[in-house]
Scaffold this motif. Structure first.
Motif, mmCIF file in Angstrom:
data_model
loop_
_atom_site.group_PDB
_atom_site.id
_atom_site.type_symbol
_atom_site.label_atom_id
_atom_site.label_comp_id
_atom_site.label_asym_id
_atom_site.label_seq_id
_atom_site.Cartn_x
_atom_site.Cartn_y
_atom_site.Cartn_z
ATOM 1 N N GLU A 1 0.845 -1.199 0.000
ATOM 2 C CA GLU A 1 0.000 0.000 0.000
ATOM 3 C C GLU A 1 0.877 1.244 0.000
ATOM 4 O OE1 GLU A 1 -3.413 2.214 2.707
ATOM 5 O OE2 GLU A 1 -2.536 0.315 3.359
ATOM 6 N N GLU A 2 0.680 2.107 -0.989
ATOM 7 C CA GLU A 2 1.504 3.298 -1.117
ATOM 8 C C GLU A 2 0.824 4.519 -0.492
ATOM 9 O OE1 GLU A 2 4.245 2.794 -5.044
ATOM 10 O OE2 GLU A 2 2.198 3.516 -5.359
ATOM 11 N N ILE A 3 1.650 5.391 0.069
ATOM 12 C CA ILE A 3 1.196 6.670 0.598
ATOM 13 C C ILE A 3 1.551 7.741 -0.427
ATOM 14 C CG2 ILE A 3 1.322 8.275 2.533
ATOM 15 C CD1 ILE A 3 0.339 5.402 3.220
ATOM 16 N N VAL A 4 0.609 8.576 -0.814
ATOM 17 C CA VAL A 4 0.852 9.622 -1.812
ATOM 18 C C VAL A 4 0.894 10.976 -1.107
ATOM 19 C CG1 VAL A 4 0.041 10.698 -3.936
ATOM 20 C CG2 VAL A 4 -0.342 8.251 -3.550
ATOM 21 N N LEU A 5 1.981 11.726 -1.330
ATOM 22 C CA LEU A 5 2.166 13.025 -0.683
ATOM 23 C C LEU A 5 2.630 14.065 -1.699
ATOM 24 C CD1 LEU A 5 4.138 11.888 2.490
ATOM 25 C CD2 LEU A 5 1.752 12.598 2.431
ATOM 26 N N PRO A 6 2.301 15.346 -1.479
ATOM 27 C CA PRO A 6 2.835 16.412 -2.346
ATOM 28 C C PRO A 6 4.335 16.568 -2.121
ATOM 29 C CG PRO A 6 1.555 17.336 -0.532
ATOM 30 C CD PRO A 6 1.364 15.864 -0.471
ATOM 31 N N VAL A 7 5.106 16.593 -3.205
ATOM 32 C CA VAL A 7 6.566 16.635 -3.101
ATOM 33 C C VAL A 7 7.052 17.868 -2.338
ATOM 34 C CG1 VAL A 7 8.714 16.845 -4.411
ATOM 35 C CG2 VAL A 7 6.948 15.264 -5.160
ATOM 36 N N GLY A 8 6.526 19.043 -2.696
ATOM 37 C CA GLY A 8 6.984 20.274 -2.056
ATOM 38 C C GLY A 8 6.773 20.261 -0.550
ATOM 39 N N GLU A 83 4.814 16.582 -8.976
ATOM 40 C CA GLU A 83 3.862 17.041 -7.972
ATOM 41 C C GLU A 83 3.681 16.058 -6.819
ATOM 42 O OE1 GLU A 83 0.192 18.081 -9.771
ATOM 43 O OE2 GLU A 83 1.023 19.786 -10.869
ATOM 44 N N GLU A 84 3.807 14.754 -7.108
ATOM 45 C CA GLU A 84 3.516 13.750 -6.093
ATOM 46 C C GLU A 84 4.688 12.802 -5.869
ATOM 47 O OE1 GLU A 84 -1.333 13.252 -6.561
ATOM 48 O OE2 GLU A 84 0.000 11.728 -7.392
ATOM 49 N N LEU A 85 4.818 12.355 -4.631
ATOM 50 C CA LEU A 85 5.784 11.342 -4.275
ATOM 51 C C LEU A 85 5.049 10.218 -3.560
ATOM 52 C CD1 LEU A 85 9.331 11.615 -2.964
ATOM 53 C CD2 LEU A 85 7.717 10.356 -1.565
ATOM 54 N N ARG A 86 5.405 8.977 -3.890
ATOM 55 C CA ARG A 86 4.757 7.812 -3.290
ATOM 56 C C ARG A 86 5.722 7.093 -2.360
ATOM 57 N NH1 ARG A 86 0.070 6.398 -6.078
ATOM 58 N NH2 ARG A 86 -0.315 7.725 -7.899
ATOM 59 N N ILE A 87 5.221 6.694 -1.210
ATOM 60 C CA ILE A 87 6.019 5.959 -0.232
ATOM 61 C C ILE A 87 5.399 4.586 -0.034
ATOM 62 C CG2 ILE A 87 6.953 5.938 2.111
ATOM 63 C CD1 ILE A 87 6.475 8.944 2.228
ATOM 64 N N ALA A 88 6.218 3.547 -0.167
ATOM 65 C CA ALA A 88 5.765 2.183 0.109
ATOM 66 C C ALA A 88 6.571 1.655 1.292
ATOM 67 C CB ALA A 88 5.966 1.285 -1.113
ATOM 68 N N PRO A 89 6.001 1.662 2.506
ATOM 69 C CA PRO A 89 6.714 1.135 3.664
ATOM 70 C C PRO A 89 6.658 -0.396 3.691
ATOM 71 C CG PRO A 89 4.638 2.189 4.317
ATOM 72 C CD PRO A 89 4.690 2.197 2.835
ATOM 73 N N LEU A 90 7.833 -1.022 3.624
ATOM 74 C CA LEU A 90 7.924 -2.472 3.654
ATOM 75 C C LEU A 90 8.472 -2.913 5.011
ATOM 76 C CD1 LEU A 90 9.409 -2.909 0.070
ATOM 77 C CD2 LEU A 90 7.000 -2.904 0.764
ATOM 78 N N GLU A 91 8.689 -4.201 5.183
ATOM 79 C CA GLU A 91 9.093 -4.703 6.496
ATOM 80 C C GLU A 91 10.477 -4.222 6.914
ATOM 81 O OE1 GLU A 91 9.588 -8.964 8.848
ATOM 82 O OE2 GLU A 91 8.543 -8.882 6.931
ATOM 83 N N ALA A 92 11.423 -4.268 5.992
ATOM 84 C CA ALA A 92 12.796 -3.880 6.331
ATOM 85 C C ALA A 92 13.322 -2.748 5.460
ATOM 86 C CB ALA A 92 13.722 -5.088 6.210
ATOM 87 N N ARG A 93 12.503 -2.239 4.529
ATOM 88 C CA ARG A 93 12.920 -1.183 3.627
ATOM 89 C C ARG A 93 11.767 -0.227 3.385
ATOM 90 N NH1 ARG A 93 17.585 -2.625 1.464
ATOM 91 N NH2 ARG A 93 17.534 -1.018 -0.122
ATOM 92 N N ALA A 94 12.078 0.893 2.768
ATOM 93 C CA ALA A 94 11.047 1.820 2.312
ATOM 94 C C ALA A 94 11.388 2.214 0.879
ATOM 95 C CB ALA A 94 10.981 3.056 3.200
#
Length: 212
Positions: A1-8, A83-94
């Motif tokens: 599951e990815e988190i979407v955030l504004p880059v700025g 405009e957007e950056l996505r973060i995918a938090p995994l068990e041992a990495r991001a």
């Protein structure tokens, strides 16, 4: 599951947090930036055991927590202007994604034992101060600082803020108004290391700051 955030917005928060992270490896836990998502916010926290930075970005998604190394934070401050950056938090990495660009990073251990930042910053009365005006006043006061005398007093009374520094070179004093002329209910006086105060103001990117 990815988190979407504004880059700025994310880069502004990371720039502030990176300035507060511990520079050496005396306590590796505090050499990175903590990402903690809960209660509808992504909290970004960094501390060097003197200054603590806490940024909040509204988001929708599951709760998670990880401690991101400073090196990765610096890379995130260099990436493009999408405009957007996505973060995918995994068990041992991001994994961070922007356009076709990807950063996969290992994480620092101990996110669950990070200092409880939300219990340090309480609900005391907060008065807004124009950031640029305070930064320039501190810069002027620094001219009078010496190796021995590097403490600066910040006094708050009514709608006035007074900065004072005394040293063998002379005494410096400057007065300014609070943001929007807001009155402080109580008189307050605090002493800071001029170096710590100036470094904090360099990292702070908002038009005004609150002191409490």
């Amino acid at each position: 599951e990815e988190i979407v955030l504004p880059v700025g917005r994310l880069q502004g928060a990371l720039r502030c947090a990176a300035g507060c992270a511990m520079r050496d490896q005396a306590k590796p836990l505090y050499s990175g930036v903590l990402f903690e998502a809960k209660d509808g916010y992504l909290n970004l926290i960094a501390t060097d055991a003197v200054v603590l930075c806490w940024e909040k970005i509204a988001y929708t998604g599951r709760d998670f927590a990880f401690n991101l190394p400073r090196k990765t934070v610096e890379k995130l401050l260099e990436i493009g202007k999408e405009e957007e950056l996505r973060i995918a938090p995994l068990e041992a990495r991001a994994v961070f994604s922007i356009g076709d660009y990807r950063i996969s990073s290992s994480l620092l251990a101990g996110a669950e034992s990070y200092v409880r930042y939300d219990s340090i910053i309480n609900d005391c009365e907060k008065i807004e101060i124009p950031t640029a005006s305070l930064a320039m006043a501190v810069r002027r006061a620094r001219v009078f600082a010496t190796t021995q005398d590097r403490s600066i007093e910040l006094r708050l009374k009514g709608d006035r803020i007074t900065l004072k520094l005394q040293s063998e070179l002379g005494n410096y004093e400057e007065e300014m108004e609070t943001a929007k002329g807001k009155q402080s209910a109580e008189e307050m006086s605090k002493w800071f290391s001029i170096d710590v105060l100036q470094n904090m103001l360099r990292a702070y990117y908002h038009d005004s700051l609150c002191i409490g």
